[in-house]
Design a protein around this motif. Sequence first.
Motif, PDB file in Angstrom:
ATOM      1  N   SER A 124      59.646 133.764  11.597  1.00 49.66           N
ATOM      2  CA  SER A 124      59.703 132.728  10.164  1.00 49.66           C
ATOM      3  C   SER A 124      57.798 132.437   9.848  1.00 49.66           C
ATOM      4  CB  SER A 124      60.632 131.648  10.915  1.00 49.66           C
ATOM      5  OG  SER A 124      58.710 130.736  11.700  1.00 49.66           O
ATOM      6  N   THR A 125      58.002 131.764   9.049  1.00 48.36           N
ATOM      7  CA  THR A 125      57.036 131.353   8.136  1.00 48.36           C
ATOM      8  C   THR A 125      55.732 130.559   9.347  1.00 48.36           C
ATOM      9  OG1 THR A 125      58.470 131.495   5.834  1.00 48.36           O
ATOM     10  CG2 THR A 125      55.965 130.626   5.541  1.00 48.36           C
ATOM     11  N   LEU A 131      50.824 131.350  13.979  1.00 52.06           N
ATOM     12  CA  LEU A 131      49.574 132.433  14.502  1.00 52.06           C
ATOM     13  C   LEU A 131      48.594 132.193  14.050  1.00 52.06           C
ATOM     14  CD1 LEU A 131      52.152 134.940  15.147  1.00 52.06           C
ATOM     15  CD2 LEU A 131      51.045 134.160  17.020  1.00 52.06           C
ATOM     16  N   THR A 132      48.644 132.211  12.893  1.00 50.33           N
ATOM     17  CA  THR A 132      46.928 132.180  12.002  1.00 50.33           C
ATOM     18  C   THR A 132      46.098 131.129  12.752  1.00 50.33           C
ATOM     19  OG1 THR A 132      48.032 131.375   9.922  1.00 50.33           O
ATOM     20  CG2 THR A 132      47.894 134.203   9.987  1.00 50.33           C
ATOM     21  N   ARG A 133      46.472 129.945  13.016  1.00 50.89           N
ATOM     22  CA  ARG A 133      46.162 128.837  13.412  1.00 50.89           C
ATOM     23  C   ARG A 133      45.669 129.449  14.289  1.00 50.89           C
ATOM     24  NH1 ARG A 133      50.119 125.896  11.071  1.00 50.89           N
ATOM     25  NH2 ARG A 133      50.543 125.863   9.556  1.00 50.89           N
ATOM     26  N   GLY A 134      45.934 129.326  14.985  1.00 50.54           N
ATOM     27  CA  GLY A 134      45.534 129.412  16.632  1.00 50.54           C
ATOM     28  C   GLY A 134      46.664 129.237  17.616  1.00 50.54           C
ATOM     29  N   ASP A 135      47.156 128.092  17.038  1.00 52.14           N
ATOM     30  CA  ASP A 135      48.107 126.966  17.353  1.00 52.14           C
ATOM     31  C   ASP A 135      48.878 127.691  18.352  1.00 52.14           C
ATOM     32  OD1 ASP A 135      48.020 125.782  15.976  1.00 52.14           O
ATOM     33  OD2 ASP A 135      49.360 125.785  14.910  1.00 52.14           O
ATOM     34  N   GLU A 136      49.472 127.127  20.181  1.00 50.85           N
ATOM     35  CA  GLU A 136      50.184 127.719  21.039  1.00 50.85           C
ATOM     36  C   GLU A 136      51.320 127.091  21.449  1.00 50.85           C
ATOM     37  OE1 GLU A 136      49.243 129.134  23.543  1.00 50.85           O
ATOM     38  OE2 GLU A 136      46.994 129.426  23.147  1.00 50.85           O
TER      39      GLU A 136
END
Length: 76
Positions: free
Chosen positions: A64-65, A71-76
């Motif tokens: 999903s968006t 993923l691009t922010r590096g969130d877990e």
Amino acid sequence: MGTRMTVKGQVTIPKSMRDRYGMRPGNMVEFKSTAAGILVVPADGKRLESRLRKYLGHAGPGLSTDEIMALTRGDE
């Protein structure tokens, strides 16, 4: 790229074009006159398929968006 017409009016569609547009022996085509010249189209009205079109949708629904953004922010 050019091709020569035979005395019977036959022409050979180059292999690269047949491969690119999924043209196979036995396909029916029509010739239509346009302002730009002659257009070759499938006789059954269906669009000739590219080599890759058959794989459309085989990768699954994907992310999903929100998942992509995480993923691009590096969130877990």
